[in-house]
Write an enzyme that holds these catalytic residues in place. Structure first.
Site, short mmCIF file in Angstrom:
data_model
loop_
_atom_site.label_atom_id
_atom_site.label_comp_id
_atom_site.label_asym_id
_atom_site.label_seq_id
_atom_site.Cartn_x
_atom_site.Cartn_y
_atom_site.Cartn_z
N ASN A 18 30.43 61.86 -18.14
CA ASN A 18 31.30 60.94 -18.89
C ASN A 18 30.96 60.87 -20.38
O ASN A 18 31.81 60.53 -21.19
CB ASN A 18 31.29 59.54 -18.26
CG ASN A 18 29.92 58.92 -18.20
OD1 ASN A 18 28.90 59.62 -18.20
ND2 ASN A 18 29.86 57.61 -18.14
N GLU A 58 18.70 55.86 -15.89
CA GLU A 58 19.77 54.92 -16.20
C GLU A 58 20.82 55.14 -15.12
O GLU A 58 21.50 56.15 -15.09
CB GLU A 58 20.32 55.20 -17.61
CG GLU A 58 21.29 54.14 -18.09
CD GLU A 58 22.72 54.61 -18.02
OE1 GLU A 58 23.45 54.09 -17.14
OE2 GLU A 58 23.11 55.47 -18.81
N GLU A 81 16.17 53.72 -23.16
CA GLU A 81 16.52 54.79 -24.09
C GLU A 81 16.97 54.17 -25.40
O GLU A 81 17.35 53.00 -25.46
CB GLU A 81 17.63 55.67 -23.49
CG GLU A 81 17.17 56.43 -22.26
CD GLU A 81 18.23 57.35 -21.70
OE1 GLU A 81 17.84 58.33 -21.05
OE2 GLU A 81 19.43 57.08 -21.89
N CYS A 113 29.26 53.73 -17.92
CA CYS A 113 28.30 53.01 -17.08
C CYS A 113 28.18 51.55 -17.46
O CYS A 113 27.72 50.73 -16.65
CB CYS A 113 26.94 53.70 -17.14
SG CYS A 113 26.37 54.01 -18.82
N LYS A 147 19.94 69.97 -17.49
CA LYS A 147 20.94 70.34 -16.49
C LYS A 147 22.15 69.44 -16.70
O LYS A 147 22.16 68.28 -16.32
CB LYS A 147 20.44 70.17 -15.06
CG LYS A 147 21.38 70.87 -14.05
CD LYS A 147 21.41 70.21 -12.70
CE LYS A 147 22.36 69.03 -12.64
NZ LYS A 147 23.80 69.42 -12.81
#
Length: 514
Positions: free
Chosen positions: A184, A285, A492, A319, A207
């Protein structure tokens, strides 16, 4: 190099799909990105590598294939880990200023190529172009921020209890970091992690999500142009079928010291179990289920504006997207009316490359089916459809507003990840807090109030890692990002983000007789 142009033949499809759209929508769409940025191979140890097979990348707005990308497997993943481990021993010797300069060059290249990078995002994940451009600015901001934080990794000299010794606390990079990111925000979720990792002196293997590898590969190209050494930044794209085996390598290889993952809570738990055998440092997260609370004292126009910004960004696929709307009884009807009017006035469905589009497709048909299932469940239990409610062809979903929603409905129990606004009525502050906190996750939430005492009470009482007070858009590199409960581990962004990639070493320097 000459430009690579991928023309997607979508005219007939979109006419059938969305017959009410303007005539400008009934045409073909082309991804026009210069050859160096449209990469289709993996990137390992400073080289572009092919795998034994390839997988398609699709435009979710049309279902048409854009390109085919190398389907890396466990062998390529192991090769990347080995390259990152080898590079780590030289990269950690770079001075903080040297790493800072390289990150700054990378940041500048992202801004230089922002239009092409935004096109990649729009075509591989369906995001409207204006939002894709916003994501590139956001993505670049993390490289800028951590280029500055690289020079601010301070240790400590601790007062010693004995006169013949000095106590030193040193901060050192943990080593190789596996970076596993979602679709996203295919650029920003990488730079938020990698910027911190590289600033700290770590090397990485990325990845990307199988739906959106092109943004990650373009970042690799620009990292190389910026002069980031071979092996420091590696990318192993892979298909959905190859993901479990690649993920196992990245989470179990003894040479990997750190895992950073953004994605679902269920997947996060699987990765945690894999990381446990070698006791890797982990930050995650994970899923959210954000409440959006409107109290009687709220400025309703601002609350509606915040709801529109929070809910409908990326068609509800973020999110920190508001998921459960709790509105106090005295303002409930007015809020629903105003929000419905704003949806009519501001939302436009279409292909993300169209300048007027605000709502692109969902990432795939499964995502649209999930939203429709939640709507059907709510209606069967007494909810009222005020706006929208229909699934269109492909993965397009009408922005939907539901009234008379209750806490026993599916849309209030699980994250939606789509353009659905379920509005619940409440009477007291205590009731709203009880509903908001009655979940196993706690990433983000929002509330609107003009009562200062209530603002302090509610902000402290919400069991969340991120709280927006009279504000629907809260993300910034200067602030922490992360959740509580089952929404994750660690933080983060901000000055704390780099700590996730550092270890503290205690050095006792003795034999210093006065």
């Amino acid at each position: 190099m000459s430009a690579v142009v991928c023309v997607l033949k979508t005219r007939c499809f979109l006419r059938q799909l969305l017959p009410g759209l303007p005539a400008a929508m009934h045409r073909s769409y082309s991804l026009d990105v210069s050859a160096p940025l449209l990469r289709t191979q993996g990137y390992v140890d400073g080289r572009w590598i092919s795998a034994a097979s390839v997988f398609p990348v699709l435009d979710p707005a049309t279902g048409q294939e854009i390109v085919r990308v190398s389907d890396c497997g466990p062998a390529e993943a192991k090769q990347a880990v080995d390259a990152a481990y080898k590079a780590f021993h030289s990269w950690k010797q770079y001075t903080a200023k040297e790493r800072s300069v390289l990150l700054r060059k990378w940041f500048e290249l992202l801004l230089l190529h922002k239009d092409e990078l935004a096109q990649l995002i729009t075509f591989e994940c369906g995001k409207p172009m204006r939002e894709s451009l916003g994501e590139i600015s956001y993505s670049a901001s993390f490289l800028e921020w951590f280029s500055e934080e690289a020079r601010r990794v301070y240790g400590d000299i601790v007062p010693s209890p004995a006169k013949d010794r000095k106590l030193l606390l040193l901060k050192q990079p943990v080593g190789v970091a596996s970076i596993i990111t979602p679709w996203n925000f295919p650029s920003a979720m990488i730079t938020r992690k990698v910027g911190a990792a590289l600033a700290a002196g770590c090397t990485v293997v990325v990845k990307p999500a199988e739906d959106t590898p092109l943004s990650a590969l373009a970042l690799a190209e620009l990292a190389e142009q910026a002069g980031i050494p071979a092996g420091v930044f590696n990318v192993v794209p892979c298909s959905r079928e190859s993901t479990p085996s690649v993920g196992r390598v990245l989470c179990t290889d003894p040479l990997v010291a750190k895992i950073s993952f953004t994605g679902s809570t269920a997947t996060g738990k699987v990765l945690l179990k894999m990381a446990a055998d070698t006791v890797k440092k982990v930050s995650m997260e994970l899923g959210g289920h954000a409440p959006f609370i409107v109290f009687d004292s709220a400025d309703l126009d601002k609350a509606v504006g915040g709801a529109m910004a929070s809910k409908f960004r990326n068609s509800g696929q973020t999110c920190v997207c508001s998921n459960r709307f709790l509105v106090q009884s005295a303002v409930y009807d007015r809020f629903v009316e105003k929000l419905g009017g704003a949806m009519d006035a501001e939302l436009r469905l279409g292909h993300g490359s169209e300048p007027d589009t605000t709502q692109g497709p969902l990432i795939n048909a499964r995502a649209a089916e999930k939203v429709l299932h939640q709507i059907s469940d709510a209606v069967s239990r007494g909810a009222k459809v005020v706006k929208g409610g229909k699934r269109l062809d492909g993965s397009f979903m009408e922005p939907t507003l539901l009234a008379d929603v209750t806490a026993d409905m599916l849309c209030t129990k699980e994250e939606t990840f789509g353009p659905l606004v379920p509005v619940i009525r409440f009477n007291t502050e205590e009731e709203a807090l009880a509903v908001a906190n009655a979940t196993s996750v706690g990433l983000a939430g929002y509330f609107y109030s003009q009562d200062v005492r209530q603002i302090w009470r509610v902000a402290e009482a919400l069991e969340l890692g991120i709280v927006g007070v009279n504000e629907g858009l809260v993300s910034t590199p200067e602030a922490t990002f992360g959740g509580v409960k089952e929404s994750g581990l660690g933080r983060e962004g901000s000055k704390y983000g780099i700590d996730e990639y550092l270890e503290v070493k205690y050095v006792c320097f003795g034999g210093l007789k006065p």
